[in-house]
Design an enzyme around this catalytic site. Sequence first.
Site, mmCIF file in Angstrom:
data_model
loop_
_atom_site.group_PDB
_atom_site.id
_atom_site.type_symbol
_atom_site.label_atom_id
_atom_site.label_comp_id
_atom_site.label_asym_id
_atom_site.label_seq_id
_atom_site.Cartn_x
_atom_site.Cartn_y
_atom_site.Cartn_z
ATOM 1 N N SER A 183 12.301 1.068 0.104
ATOM 2 C CA SER A 183 11.263 1.802 0.819
ATOM 3 C C SER A 183 11.191 1.284 2.248
ATOM 4 O O SER A 183 11.637 0.162 2.538
ATOM 5 C CB SER A 183 9.908 1.602 0.133
ATOM 6 N N TYR B 96 2.765 -4.274 -3.126
ATOM 7 C CA TYR B 96 3.841 -3.282 -3.172
ATOM 8 C C TYR B 96 4.896 -3.589 -2.113
ATOM 9 O O TYR B 96 6.100 -3.600 -2.402
ATOM 10 C CB TYR B 96 3.260 -1.885 -2.952
#
Length: 305
Positions: free
Chosen positions: A143, A156
Amino acid sequence: MTGFEHEVVVVTGAGGGIGRATAQRFARRGAVVVVADIDKERADQTVETISECGGDATPYAVDVADGTAMESFAEDVRAEFGTPRVLVNNAGFTTAGPFLEHSLEDWERLLGVNVWGLVHGSTYFGRQMVESRRGGRIINVTSVAAFAPIPLSTPYCTTKAAAQMLTEGLRLEFAGTGVGVTAICPALVDTGIYDEGEVDGADEAAVARTLSISSLAQRFVAHSPDSIARTIVRVAARNPAVVPTPIEARALYLATRVSPGGARLAARVFQNDSITGLRGRVLPRVLERVDAYLEKKLEQRGPSD
């Protein structure tokens, strides 16, 4: 690697989003696709969409965070289909909330899926690829959060940064074996991950709103999962090291390399205290209407979308 006709491709987290789109694209290229997801029903649904178009796919239910289950899964795949030529470690999980209000259990789940899932897949299928002497491709979906901090998402971002370094390390480890390793770093994509994300914190309604707004942004601003899937299939045939995608992800990746301090400054502008304080001050009635609108949109979308 120039084609995928009759090649075995394993995609985790393929019950929806990027994983489903990736499985569909490989199937259209003639691959034999192993559709893996923790939710067997969703894996079945993906296989149905592929079969309807004449593709070849088989569903598997597996928790990527479970090392024993992943080892058995890899053995089952080799026994039934042979060694995969491509592995797409796509399964992911997210939460939202202040760092201090995340529990150790939250961290364990995030690490289990976002980091250990990649370790398990890369270990068991990577060993098969090396031993086969045919080479292969391991593609890890990380990501932009791997290199750009996001407010209320420290756990995260941490797991995605670990996944990124794992991927870059594996690329060096497997150099010379014929097994290429690539990190795909998507920006905002309409995958539904925010719909399924968990909320942590005392002000759960406020943090839940953050997830809901992110969910809405996915639908109206984000790119489609298929656009990322297209990149993944292209990358599998080539073997670059790091692929931020789409263009805004590439720009952000370059910015963090050119001016890390600037990237940190931008993140501080949106630090947690500022965000939570703003939520508490700005037009409560308007926010209530936003919540109602989001709820209506999610209801209209329905569980099958």
